[in-house]
Design an enzyme around this catalytic site. Sequence first.
Site, short mmCIF file in Angstrom:
data_model
loop_
_atom_site.label_atom_id
_atom_site.label_comp_id
_atom_site.label_asym_id
_atom_site.label_seq_id
_atom_site.Cartn_x
_atom_site.Cartn_y
_atom_site.Cartn_z
N ASP A 1 6.02 1.79 7.22
CA ASP A 1 4.66 1.31 6.91
C ASP A 1 4.09 2.04 5.70
O ASP A 1 3.41 3.03 5.86
CB ASP A 1 3.77 1.50 8.13
N HIS B 1 0.83 -1.21 0.00
CA HIS B 1 0.00 0.00 0.00
C HIS B 1 0.86 1.26 0.00
O HIS B 1 1.93 1.31 0.61
CB HIS B 1 -1.00 0.01 1.15
N ASP C 1 -0.59 4.39 0.71
CA ASP C 1 -1.14 5.39 1.63
C ASP C 1 -0.45 5.31 2.98
O ASP C 1 0.00 4.25 3.41
CB ASP C 1 -2.65 5.22 1.79
N GLU D 1 -5.34 1.23 2.31
CA GLU D 1 -5.18 0.07 3.20
C GLU D 1 -5.36 0.48 4.65
O GLU D 1 -5.95 -0.26 5.45
CB GLU D 1 -3.80 -0.56 3.00
N GLU D 2 -4.86 1.66 5.01
CA GLU D 2 -4.88 2.09 6.40
C GLU D 2 -6.30 2.30 6.93
O GLU D 2 -6.53 2.21 8.14
CB GLU D 2 -4.08 3.39 6.57
N GLU E 1 4.48 -5.95 4.38
CA GLU E 1 4.24 -5.08 5.53
C GLU E 1 5.41 -5.22 6.51
O GLU E 1 6.15 -6.21 6.48
CB GLU E 1 2.95 -5.50 6.24
N HIS F 1 3.44 4.45 12.30
CA HIS F 1 2.50 5.44 12.86
C HIS F 1 3.12 6.25 13.99
O HIS F 1 2.41 7.00 14.67
CB HIS F 1 1.21 4.76 13.38
#
Length: 397
Positions: free
Chosen positions: A121, A88, A90, A153-154, A177, A370
Amino acid sequence: MTELTELLSELVRVPSVGGTPAEAGIQAMLAEWMRETGLEVDLWELPLERLTADPAFPGMEVPRERAYGLVGRLPGTGGGRSLMFNGHVDVVPPGDLAAWTDDPFSGRVEQGRVYGRGACDMKGGLVAALLAVKQLRQARLRGDVLVACVVGEEDGGLGTYGLLDRGWRADACVIPEPTGLAVVPANAGALTFRLRVTGQSTHAARRTGGVSAVEKFLPVFAALRELEAARNRDVDPLMHAWDLPYALEIGTVHAGDWSSSVPGELVAEGRYGVALDESPARAKAALEAAVAAACAADPWLAAHPVTVEWWGGQFAPARNPDPALTEALAAATGTEPARWGAPYGSDLRLLAAAGIPAVQYGPGDIDLAHAPDEYVPVDEVAQVSATLVRLATTHCG
């Protein structure tokens, strides 16, 4: 590793936060890279209105006017099994800028690490996949190798849902991931919920004449903590790596509209872990029952029960349905990698539900995702890329 660090830094410098124009823009950048690399490219606008109206749509937490899907295909010579790498593009917002050492989207390279929001991530894993496919051009594999760049995805899985809607499939998939080089064949689920607590507003100087929604939220919160503890007492062995595999947390709380008034309503939103092999419907019923029991024990809440709404991302738990893929990936690492189930949701469940065996394996520590000063070690990105090349060579023939 110049090409690796340059590409990764370039991608990190794109602030592709979910729902922003940059989330769409990075897809065009990656499509151009794929064309220059010699891949067949499918770049398309996702039909948002149709996808989001589908009853099976996995949810979305940020508004989007446009979004794009992207697949690069390295065609095989024929007769071999296909392999997809799914990553991903995003990223989550950077949060408090003061907590960062420098610009969250700097793409800074220092002491063998690339820093910035999304480095871990999961742009590090995506770069590992891109460079693996580039290297595989010389291998003349029988089966196709696909690299899918997905959005959303998030906040639910829009991109992979749209990928499958487009008709893209593979015989197996690796999702790079951040797993710290562990092989991860299963994911817990995660559901987003909203609670509405009703009180009775009045002047704070006469608060006994009202009912504070904040005060009435407290027994509900306590009940949710008890529910969380009960759901984590006996867990699947794959989840023993975690102290709290199926976390339940209240992420936002909003109450009242004036400092000197008794708050008449409280709205709380949270994230709720779903156990391996548990249906989301059963998990929802357990939370709703816990809230109802807390309300029944309080006279005010019994008369004004808290409502539960399910919204946003809805991640079901999932396992890789093909143990042979897990074993092949572990063998391709050339080591004895750790194996565990992830305590968070991912697109693995969408792929597995579509009949595509999928395993997670990628660079970076999930604890850095994050977080401020997020980074990924460059050597881990290179190691993952080499592993993906070896896996494709054996899997695709």
